[in-house]
Scaffold this motif. Structure first.
Motif, PDB file in Angstrom:
ATOM      1  N   THR A 104       0.824  -1.200   0.000  1.00  0.00           N
ATOM      2  CA  THR A 104       0.000   0.000   0.000  1.00  0.00           C
ATOM      3  C   THR A 104       0.859   1.253   0.000  1.00  0.00           C
ATOM      4  OG1 THR A 104      -1.781  -1.147   1.167  1.00  0.00           O
ATOM      5  CG2 THR A 104      -1.799   1.257   1.251  1.00  0.00           C
ATOM      6  N   HIS A 105       1.950   1.233   0.763  1.00  0.00           N
ATOM      7  CA  HIS A 105       2.866   2.370   0.810  1.00  0.00           C
ATOM      8  C   HIS A 105       3.481   2.630  -0.565  1.00  0.00           C
ATOM      9  CE1 HIS A 105       5.702   5.250   2.411  1.00  0.00           C
ATOM     10  NE2 HIS A 105       6.705   4.552   1.921  1.00  0.00           N
ATOM     11  N   VAL A 106       3.895   1.575  -1.240  1.00  0.00           N
ATOM     12  CA  VAL A 106       4.498   1.718  -2.568  1.00  0.00           C
ATOM     13  C   VAL A 106       3.464   2.249  -3.563  1.00  0.00           C
ATOM     14  CG1 VAL A 106       5.490   0.453  -4.514  1.00  0.00           C
ATOM     15  CG2 VAL A 106       6.261  -0.040  -2.186  1.00  0.00           C
ATOM     16  N   SER A 110       2.736   5.871  -2.780  1.00  0.00           N
ATOM     17  CA  SER A 110       3.900   6.714  -3.083  1.00  0.00           C
ATOM     18  C   SER A 110       4.050   6.942  -4.576  1.00  0.00           C
ATOM     19  CB  SER A 110       5.171   6.076  -2.523  1.00  0.00           C
ATOM     20  OG  SER A 110       5.103   5.957  -1.120  1.00  0.00           O
ATOM     21  N   MET A 111       3.666   5.951  -5.372  1.00  0.00           N
ATOM     22  CA  MET A 111       3.771   6.066  -6.827  1.00  0.00           C
ATOM     23  C   MET A 111       2.571   6.789  -7.441  1.00  0.00           C
ATOM     24  SD  MET A 111       5.244   2.266  -7.765  1.00  0.00           S
ATOM     25  CE  MET A 111       5.300   2.633  -9.532  1.00  0.00           C
ATOM     26  N   GLY A 112       1.609   7.143  -6.599  1.00  0.00           N
ATOM     27  CA  GLY A 112       0.439   7.858  -7.091  1.00  0.00           C
ATOM     28  C   GLY A 112      -0.552   6.989  -7.842  1.00  0.00           C
ATOM     29  N   LEU A 113      -0.483   5.677  -7.659  1.00  0.00           N
ATOM     30  CA  LEU A 113      -1.378   4.770  -8.366  1.00  0.00           C
ATOM     31  C   LEU A 113      -2.753   4.691  -7.719  1.00  0.00           C
ATOM     32  CD1 LEU A 113       1.125   1.865  -9.137  1.00  0.00           C
ATOM     33  CD2 LEU A 113       0.326   3.656 -10.684  1.00  0.00           C
ATOM     34  N   ALA A 114      -2.832   5.014  -6.441  1.00  0.00           N
ATOM     35  CA  ALA A 114      -4.115   4.999  -5.734  1.00  0.00           C
ATOM     36  C   ALA A 114      -4.061   6.044  -4.631  1.00  0.00           C
ATOM     37  CB  ALA A 114      -4.398   3.619  -5.151  1.00  0.00           C
ATOM     38  N   LEU A 143      -5.394  -1.061  -6.005  1.00  0.00           N
ATOM     39  CA  LEU A 143      -5.080  -0.812  -7.411  1.00  0.00           C
ATOM     40  C   LEU A 143      -6.325  -0.911  -8.295  1.00  0.00           C
ATOM     41  CD1 LEU A 143      -1.694  -2.731  -7.817  1.00  0.00           C
ATOM     42  CD2 LEU A 143      -2.056  -0.262  -8.044  1.00  0.00           C
ATOM     43  N   VAL A 144      -7.161  -1.888  -7.999  1.00  0.00           N
ATOM     44  CA  VAL A 144      -8.372  -2.079  -8.810  1.00  0.00           C
ATOM     45  C   VAL A 144      -9.283  -0.862  -8.708  1.00  0.00           C
ATOM     46  CG1 VAL A 144     -10.521  -3.386  -8.989  1.00  0.00           C
ATOM     47  CG2 VAL A 144      -8.342  -4.592  -8.769  1.00  0.00           C
ATOM     48  N   THR A 145      -9.550  -0.401  -7.476  1.00  0.00           N
ATOM     49  CA  THR A 145     -10.484   0.715  -7.304  1.00  0.00           C
ATOM     50  C   THR A 145      -9.830   2.075  -7.494  1.00  0.00           C
ATOM     51  OG1 THR A 145     -10.097   0.716  -4.904  1.00  0.00           O
ATOM     52  CG2 THR A 145     -11.922  -0.621  -5.729  1.00  0.00           C
ATOM     53  N   GLY A 146      -8.537   2.195  -7.163  1.00  0.00           N
ATOM     54  CA  GLY A 146      -7.877   3.492  -7.236  1.00  0.00           C
ATOM     55  C   GLY A 146      -7.203   3.788  -8.554  1.00  0.00           C
ATOM     56  N   TRP A 147      -6.749   2.750  -9.255  1.00  0.00           N
ATOM     57  CA  TRP A 147      -6.058   2.948 -10.529  1.00  0.00           C
ATOM     58  C   TRP A 147      -6.906   2.479 -11.707  1.00  0.00           C
ATOM     59  CZ3 TRP A 147      -3.489  -0.948 -13.693  1.00  0.00           C
ATOM     60  CH2 TRP A 147      -2.778  -0.386 -14.771  1.00  0.00           C
ATOM     61  N   LEU A 148      -7.314   1.205 -11.650  1.00  0.00           N
ATOM     62  CA  LEU A 148      -8.145   0.685 -12.737  1.00  0.00           C
ATOM     63  C   LEU A 148      -9.493   1.384 -12.776  1.00  0.00           C
ATOM     64  CD1 LEU A 148      -8.166  -1.483 -14.975  1.00  0.00           C
ATOM     65  CD2 LEU A 148      -9.198  -3.051 -13.317  1.00  0.00           C
ATOM     66  N   GLY A 149      -9.998   1.749 -11.614  1.00  0.00           N
ATOM     67  CA  GLY A 149     -11.312   2.386 -11.548  1.00  0.00           C
ATOM     68  C   GLY A 149     -11.287   3.893 -11.659  1.00  0.00           C
TER      69      GLY A 149
END
Length: 344
Positions: free
Chosen positions: A59-61, A64-68, A205-211
């Motif tokens: 989650t931290h990574v 930090s990468m702005g993916l979620a 990742l699914v809800t924060g990036w893919l979604g």
């Protein structure tokens, strides 16, 4: 394919993996705590610690990468009730002890034919909805208004303090998880813990990036099993008037994954209650978990893994209260639980 549909299919996939993993390894915080408190050898609590370590690091990574953007999750709201969180956590933990497992474990057990878990889940889902949007909701809101805190920081601050906290905790949890015990399925349990920790990250990742969609964004969330169980019961009744959600597809996936794993492993069998007293205990446990999970904003997975992976102070309060509630239930009835209730 629209992004929302991708989120739903991905949620189903996450649930399938969770169901298979839970059925094969018996992953369960309650079971791990019972092993630890009774002095029995085993790696269930170690597996949960490793799951938390993986979820924290991942989650931290991802953040930090702005993916979620985990700051938009329910765990990072700018205020919380100093009363409802601990009371709800204790209620959930006590209910978890009465029903011999949390909502996630009940889904896995139902998938392998345990009808006791069906009763637990129905009671959990109905009680959660009564508390969140039903007849008890006004009382919950009233109490919340008079007990709400709005601290300057709702989680461990960003930057070096947060990174240092994350990696120190990850190291400590990993060392605890890898401590040898005299007995237990070490490789299987630890592998299960690592996979479930990765599923928490996958949920973000699914809800924060893919979604991520400017027109129809999916609410950012990950694994949790209180409101989604209620949502699933609600959807089953009024599907034409309600849209599918990430949490609902996860619940469906857990059931399906556990069912297929149980059938393939020859572990599927129908089990019921052994006495009216046992049924009463499980009904009470499910209801307490539903009300408690709604007040505490999550369950042993939702707050104990997903919430803690954000380092939110509210999640720390709720998770600690859940453990306290489970301990109270265990102290009240420290003897062996009903046969088959925690079997894999």
């Amino acid at each position: 394919m629209p992004q929302l549909e991708l989120v739903l299919w991905a949620g189903l996939a996450v649930g399938l993996v969770f169901g298979v993993c839970g059925q094969v390894t018996g992953f369960c915080l309650h079971r791990g705590l019972k092993e630890y408190w009774s002095g029995n050898a085993g790696y269930k609590l170690h597996a949960f610690a490793l799951a938390l370590a993986v979820a924290l690091a991942g989650t931290h990574v991802v953040a930090s990468m702005g993916l979620a953007d985990i700051t938009k999750s329910v765990y990072m709201t700018p205020s919380f009730s100093w009363l409802l969180l601990p009371v709800g956590g204790i209620m959930f933990g006590y209910g978890m002890g009465l029903s011999n497992g949390c909502g996630a474990r009940a889904l896995v057990l139902l998938g392998q034919g345990n009808l006791r878990s069906f009763v637990v889940l129905v009671c959990l889902g109905i009680a959660a909805y009564i508390t969140l949007t039903g007849i008890a909701a006004p009382l919950r809101v009233f109490i919340s208004e008079f007990t709400t805190l709005s601290p300057e920081s709702v989680a461990v601050p960003q930057g070096l303090p947060r990174s240092l906290t994350v990696w120190v905790l990850v190291a400590a949890l990993t060392l605890f998880a890898l401590r040898p015990r005299k007995a237990g399925q070490r490789a299987t349990d630890l592998a299960g813990g690592a996979i479930i920790g990765l599923l928490v990250v996958a949920g973000w990742l699914v809800t924060g990036w893919l979604g991520a969609d400017d027109f129809e964004p999916a609410p950012i969330a990950s694994l949790t099993f209180v409101a989604p169980v209620g949502d699933t019961l609600h959807y089953a009744m009024i599907a034409t008037g309600m849209s599918l959600r990430f949490g609902i597809t996860v619940v469906i996936g857990v059931l399906a994954g556990s069912f297929f794993a149980a059938v393939l492993r020859g572990r599927y069998r129908i089990e019921g209650f052994e006495s009216p007293r046992q049924m009463t205990r499980y009904i009470a446990g499910g209801a307490l978990m539903g009300v408690g999970g709604a007040l505490a904003l999550g369950c042993s997975i939702g707050q104990g893994l997903t919430g803690l992976s954000t380092l939110a102070y509210s999640s720390m309060i709720s998770a600690l209260a859940i453990v306290v509630g489970a301990r109270l239930a265990w102290a009240r009835a420290p003897g062996p639980t009903m046969t088959g209730s925690s079997t894999v």
